[in-house]
Design a protein around this motif. Structure first.
Motif, short mmCIF file in Angstrom:
data_model
loop_
_atom_site.label_atom_id
_atom_site.label_comp_id
_atom_site.label_asym_id
_atom_site.label_seq_id
_atom_site.Cartn_x
_atom_site.Cartn_y
_atom_site.Cartn_z
N ILE A 1 0.86 -1.20 -0.09
CA ILE A 1 0.00 -0.14 -0.07
C ILE A 1 1.06 1.35 0.16
O ILE A 1 1.82 1.37 0.67
CB ILE A 1 -0.86 0.10 1.37
CG1 ILE A 1 -1.89 1.17 1.16
CG2 ILE A 1 -0.34 -0.07 2.54
CD1 ILE A 1 -3.12 1.07 2.25
N ILE A 2 0.64 2.07 -0.85
CA ILE A 2 1.24 3.63 -0.91
C ILE A 2 0.31 4.43 -0.25
O ILE A 2 -0.78 4.94 -0.78
CB ILE A 2 1.79 3.72 -2.48
CG1 ILE A 2 2.45 2.58 -2.97
CG2 ILE A 2 2.45 5.05 -2.25
CD1 ILE A 2 2.71 2.81 -4.57
N GLY A 3 0.60 5.15 0.89
CA GLY A 3 0.06 5.96 1.59
C GLY A 3 0.53 7.44 1.21
O GLY A 3 1.53 7.52 1.35
N LYS A 4 -0.43 8.15 0.85
CA LYS A 4 0.02 9.58 0.63
C LYS A 4 -1.21 10.62 1.21
O LYS A 4 -2.28 10.24 1.40
CB LYS A 4 -0.13 9.78 -1.05
CG LYS A 4 0.51 9.06 -1.90
CD LYS A 4 0.26 9.18 -3.33
CE LYS A 4 1.15 8.45 -4.17
NZ LYS A 4 0.91 8.74 -5.62
N LEU B 1 -2.72 0.82 -4.13
CA LEU B 1 -2.55 -0.83 -3.79
C LEU B 1 -1.62 -1.10 -4.86
O LEU B 1 -1.90 -1.04 -6.18
CB LEU B 1 -3.65 -1.69 -3.68
CG LEU B 1 -3.50 -2.97 -3.54
CD1 LEU B 1 -2.98 -3.35 -1.91
CD2 LEU B 1 -4.96 -3.96 -3.47
N GLN B 2 -0.49 -1.96 -4.72
CA GLN B 2 0.48 -2.41 -5.86
C GLN B 2 0.76 -3.79 -5.69
O GLN B 2 0.87 -4.26 -4.65
CB GLN B 2 1.61 -1.50 -5.91
CG GLN B 2 1.50 -0.12 -6.57
CD GLN B 2 2.75 0.50 -7.00
OE1 GLN B 2 3.65 0.20 -6.36
NE2 GLN B 2 2.45 1.98 -7.69
N SER C 1 -1.38 -1.93 -10.45
CA SER C 1 -1.78 -1.13 -9.43
C SER C 1 -3.37 -0.79 -9.46
O SER C 1 -3.89 -1.22 -10.51
CB SER C 1 -1.16 0.00 -9.40
OG SER C 1 -1.42 1.03 -10.72
N PHE C 2 -3.98 -0.31 -8.12
CA PHE C 2 -5.33 -0.11 -8.01
C PHE C 2 -5.35 1.00 -7.06
O PHE C 2 -4.83 1.12 -6.00
CB PHE C 2 -6.00 -1.30 -7.55
CG PHE C 2 -7.45 -1.05 -7.17
CD1 PHE C 2 -8.53 -0.99 -8.07
CD2 PHE C 2 -7.85 -0.84 -5.83
CE1 PHE C 2 -9.63 -0.88 -7.78
CE2 PHE C 2 -9.13 -0.92 -5.54
CZ PHE C 2 -10.11 -0.71 -6.47
N THR C 3 -6.11 2.13 -7.49
CA THR C 3 -6.46 3.27 -6.51
C THR C 3 -7.55 2.79 -5.63
O THR C 3 -8.61 2.48 -5.90
CB THR C 3 -6.78 4.41 -7.48
OG1 THR C 3 -5.79 4.90 -8.37
CG2 THR C 3 -7.08 5.46 -6.40
N ALA D 1 -6.80 -4.09 0.03
CA ALA D 1 -6.64 -3.23 1.31
C ALA D 1 -7.90 -2.54 1.59
O ALA D 1 -8.57 -2.05 0.73
CB ALA D 1 -5.52 -2.37 1.20
N TRP D 2 -8.17 -2.34 2.98
CA TRP D 2 -9.16 -1.76 3.57
C TRP D 2 -8.88 -1.29 4.98
O TRP D 2 -8.01 -1.80 5.66
CB TRP D 2 -10.53 -2.54 3.36
CG TRP D 2 -10.44 -3.77 4.29
CD1 TRP D 2 -11.44 -3.52 5.52
CD2 TRP D 2 -10.06 -4.92 4.18
NE1 TRP D 2 -11.03 -5.00 5.95
CE2 TRP D 2 -10.35 -5.86 5.30
CE3 TRP D 2 -9.14 -5.59 3.21
CZ2 TRP D 2 -10.00 -7.21 5.61
CZ3 TRP D 2 -8.65 -6.87 3.11
CH2 TRP D 2 -9.05 -7.61 4.50
#
Length: 822
Positions: free
Chosen positions: A144-147, A154-155, A169-171, A200-201
């Motif tokens: 998970i890429i947190g911004k 999600l990658q 990847s998925f937004t 991811a949730w």
């Protein structure tokens, strides 16, 4: 074996309502719940609740061995307060923690990630689960890429000797927030081609379907088994350091997604659609489960002849033989039919799955047909019946601690069914009348009061369906019925004794004593139906970090044992980190849901506990819990806390209870006194976390109706602790008016003499006497809960905003103001 051996508590030395039970010395009677030995060789699974403290590194996982850690300079890795920590992760910094004792290929990995410190803007941080990690740092990552300024991403990626290849990847539909926990899952299966899935949730929200799936067919794909780990990286452009917390890391076997091909049916793959189960509570319709079948599965059929090799074309006829021939991690598939069998999964036989064949109905049945009836006067007799069972409880025949004199044969496990209906057992042939039966062990006879002509008559001939001692076992998709479980031997029709047990989508009905017993850590009971069992639906003991969800445990204790020391729907003992959510626990004779003997850190949420003959929901000798968004109607007492503290009681509907809506009680027992039974043997004495004191209780946003004698009641009956000293808060509740003495007192407040009660019949009287900040609402007339909807709407404005932990537990919004279950 580990030196830590747990005993199943069969009963307690307690004082309930002023009556002293047996002495603590007899507590030693019980079954052994096996702890896993320390792991030195490689293993295929792992789990870690981080229930330890380490100042340097992550220490040793709950299961999976020690972590090997690395991090950039100025970064610290530690464990405290139930979470792993990565602190001071500076721009461009990274860290990794790997379980090198864990080696696996087809896996499902999970972890909960909390971004505990994020600079205010333009911050990007990467957090990943790693599987198949090799010694040269090759691995698959789900990350998970947190911004801070946009939605999370999600990658899926593959690293080969440190070089990373992006696979997809998925937004995600959310932004990461400081302090909010996100669950990340990654699945990897296959070697010819590697199937990868991730999702991811936000924890507390509904679990989504797999959000990102990719197939890796490249020559660089990672085919070898490898280690499990957690990886982080902070973007080089971050304005400041990042802190993260990690919890509930786990790795479990995952079935490969490629279809099975078994000659001669080479063109017909096994179905791999998800299981069809009840979307809310209980097991699905028997035969609807549709689980994937791995290519190396062992098959069993109930009626076979000829060669039996365990393949689909030549299935084995014995579940026990399938277990004996299985290898760790295999799946055993039961073809449709009825199996009159018992089986044991021994210690050391780990990671097995036992399930139904997709779409086929399977019963494990302890009964067998009885057809040799001969008329004898007004009864019918079947000779040659040699099955016999013990009626001892704690080595005492018909032990009166358990057995009510009104039901003297409750402890006898014998059962007989006519056209599927269970008949009542009586003591001897002379007592047999229509609707009853007797067993004569001396003459090997069954005596029946109903004419069996043209009827199906079955009787229990086996004591237990399965005893599973191997670690990380899963049973799913079938039914268990009719086993003559004896209390001192088999204990339960299905007995799960080691760590990592999963019981999913199982029906357990009409067994003589307890339906299901789960007896060790990291266990899951999900979508189970336990009904019609003789004493108890489900027993959970010594099960740290375990959960019971989406389950039905209703209409149990059909033999009408005494409510204490154990009888009813579900009983949980000596466990820490327990989740009980979305349960139906109705119409049990005795207790509904009972947490007892040093249960710590529990949540009881979204439970329906109605029409039980004793208490709907009880926590006793326990501490630190949330009891929220439940319904406890038409019991004797709705909710009872007995020698239990640090509990938040929020948004429950309490109505129709014949004695009390909510009761807080205290007696002389203390955890520090070893003469009282109930200490958790894995914890020190004294244990400051569970002192057995009723204290620090928040009572908020509940609805109480006019039923019974008391809507709210608190009293120490033994040691003179006044309610004033129990640190109780009562606010935001909706009470019923009490215009006459024929309806329930609003609040009864105990004095310091173990007897006196101060009664407060209005919110203003209560707040004037106890705390001016307590704001509660009251109906204008005495009402039952079904007539309080308009009052509830009015009371919402006075409700206490939901605390974050309560909102998270019940799946609601923090700060929401609402009264009652919603």
């Amino acid at each position: 074996m580990s030196s830590s051996v747990n005993k199943i508590p069969r009963f307690r030395s307690v004082r309930r309502y002023g009556t002293l039970a047996l002495a603590a010395a007899v507590l030693s009677a019980g079954l052994t719940a096996l702890d896993a030995p320390a792991t030195t060789a490689a293993q295929a699974t792992a789990n870690d609740s981080f229930a330890r403290t380490t100042s340097n590194g992550w220490g040793t996982a709950t299961s999976g061995g020690p972590y090997s850690t690395w991090h950039s300079s100025n970064t610290k890795m530690s464990v405290n307060n139930g979470q792993a920590r990565i602190t001071g992760l500076v721009a461009g910094g990274s860290s990794v923690a790997t379980l090198k004792s864990v080696t696996s290929t087809d896996v499902a990995a999970q972890g909960d990630i909390t971004f505990t410190k994020l600079p205010s803007s333009k911050t990007t941080v990467y957090a990943a689960l790693e599987v198949r990690r090799q010694s040269d740092d090759s691995s698959y990552r789900g990350r998970i890429i947190g911004k801070t300024d946009s939605n999370a991403t999600l990658q899926l990626s593959r690293t080969n000797k440190g070089k990373e290849t992006h696979l997809g990847s998925f937004t995600l539909p959310f932004k990461v927030k400081t302090g909010e926990q996100v669950r990340l899952e990654l699945k990897a299966t296959g070697t010819t081609q590697v199937e990868l899935s991730a999702r991811a949730w936000v924890v507390g929200q509904k679990t989504p379907a797999w959000q990102l799936s990719k197939t890796d067919k490249s020559s660089d794909r990672i085919k070898a088994s490898g280690n499990f780990g957690f990886w982080t990286f902070a973007s080089g452009n971050n304005p400041g350091a990042v802190d993260l917390a990690v919890d509930n890391l786990s790795l479990a076997p995952a079935a490969a997604s490629q279809p099975e091909v078994t000659a001669p049916e080479t063109s017909k793959p096994e179905p791999i659609t998800p299981p069809v189960i009840n979307s809310s509570r209980g097991a699905g319709t028997l035969g609807s489960a549709n689980y994937a079948v791995p290519s190396n599965a062992i098959y069993v059929a109930s009626n076979v002849s000829g060669t039996q090799s365990g393949t689909k074309a030549a299935p084995l006829g014995s579940l026990q033989k399938a277990i004996d021939t299985s290898k760790n991690g295999q799946t055993i598939v039961l073809r449709g039919g009825t199996y009159h069998q018992s089986a044991t999964v021994p210690y050391g036989k780990d990671n097995l799955t036992i399930q139904n064949y997709p779409g086929e109905k399977v019963w494990l049945d302890g009964t067998k047909a009885v057809t040799n009836w001969k008329k004898s006067g007004s009864t019918w007799v079947a000779s040659g019946w040699t099955s016999s069972f013990s009626n001892k409880l704690l080595n005492v025949a018909n032990n009166t601690r358990f057995v009510d004199p009104k039901n003297p044969l409750a402890a006898h496990p014998d059962m007989l069914f006519v056209n599927g209906k269970q008949l009542k057992q009586v003591a001897n042939a002379a007592s047999v009348v229509p609707g009853t039966f007797a067993v004569n062990y001396a003459t090997d006879q069954l005596i029946l009061g109903d004419d069996p002509t043209n009827k199906s008559v079955t009787a229990s001939a086996l004591g237990q369906a399965m005893s599973i001692v191997g670690k990380n076992a899963t049973v799913q998709g079938f039914g268990i019925r009719g086993y003559a479980t004896a209390y001192d031997s088999e204990r339960a029709a299905l007995q799960m004794q080691n760590i990592g047990a999963t019981v999913r989508n199982i029906q357990i009905i009409d067994n003589a004593m307890t339906g299901l017993a789960v007896q060790n850590n990291d266990s899951t009971i999900d979508n189970v139906t336990a009904t019609g069992n003789g004493m108890l639906g489900i027993s959970v003991n010594s099960a740290y970090n375990s959960a019971v969800t989406d389950t039905i445990a209703s209409n149990n204790n059909v033999e009408k044992f005494k409510p204490q020391p154990v009888a009813g729907g579900i009983k949980v003992t000596r466990s820490r980190g327990m989740t009980l959510d979305n349960l139906e626990i109705n119409r049990n004779t005795g207790m509904g849901l009972w947490l007892d003997e040093s249960v710590y850190d529990f949540t009881v949420t979204n439970v329906q506990a109605n029409n039980n003959t004793s208490v709907g929901i009880e926590a006793e000798l326990s501490s630190k819990g949330i009891i929220a968004n439940n319904e406890a109607l038409n019991n004797k007492t709705g909710i009872l806390l007995f020698d239990t503290g640090n509990v938040k009681i929020y948004n429950n509907n309490l109505g129709g209870n014949s004695l009390m809506g909510l009761q807080l009680s205290q007696d002389e027992r203390r955890q520090s006194n070893k003469s009282f039974a109930g200490q958790d043997p894995r914890r020190p004495v004294p244990d400051s976390t569970v002192p057995w004191l009723t204290q620090n209780i928040e009572v908020a946003n509940n609805i109480f109706d006019k039923s019974g004698s008391f809507q709210f009641y608190t009293l120490d009956k033994a040691t003179g602790i006044s309610a004033d000293k129990m640190k109780i808060t009562i606010k935001g509740n909706l009470f019923s008016a009490r215009p006459t003495t024929s309806t329930a007192t609003m609040v009864a407040w105990g004095g310091s003499d173990n007897k006196k009660l101060y009664r407060y019949e209005s919110p203003s009287a209560l707040s004037s006497a106890k705390n001016s900040t307590w704001k509660n609402h009251q109906t204008s007339t005495a009402k039952l809960i079904g007539s309080m909807s308009a009052d509830r709407t009015q009371a919402n404005s006075m409700a206490t905003p939901l605390p974050t932990d309560v909102a998270k537990a019940i799946g609601s919004t923090a700060g929401k103001k609402v009264v009652g279950k919603h």
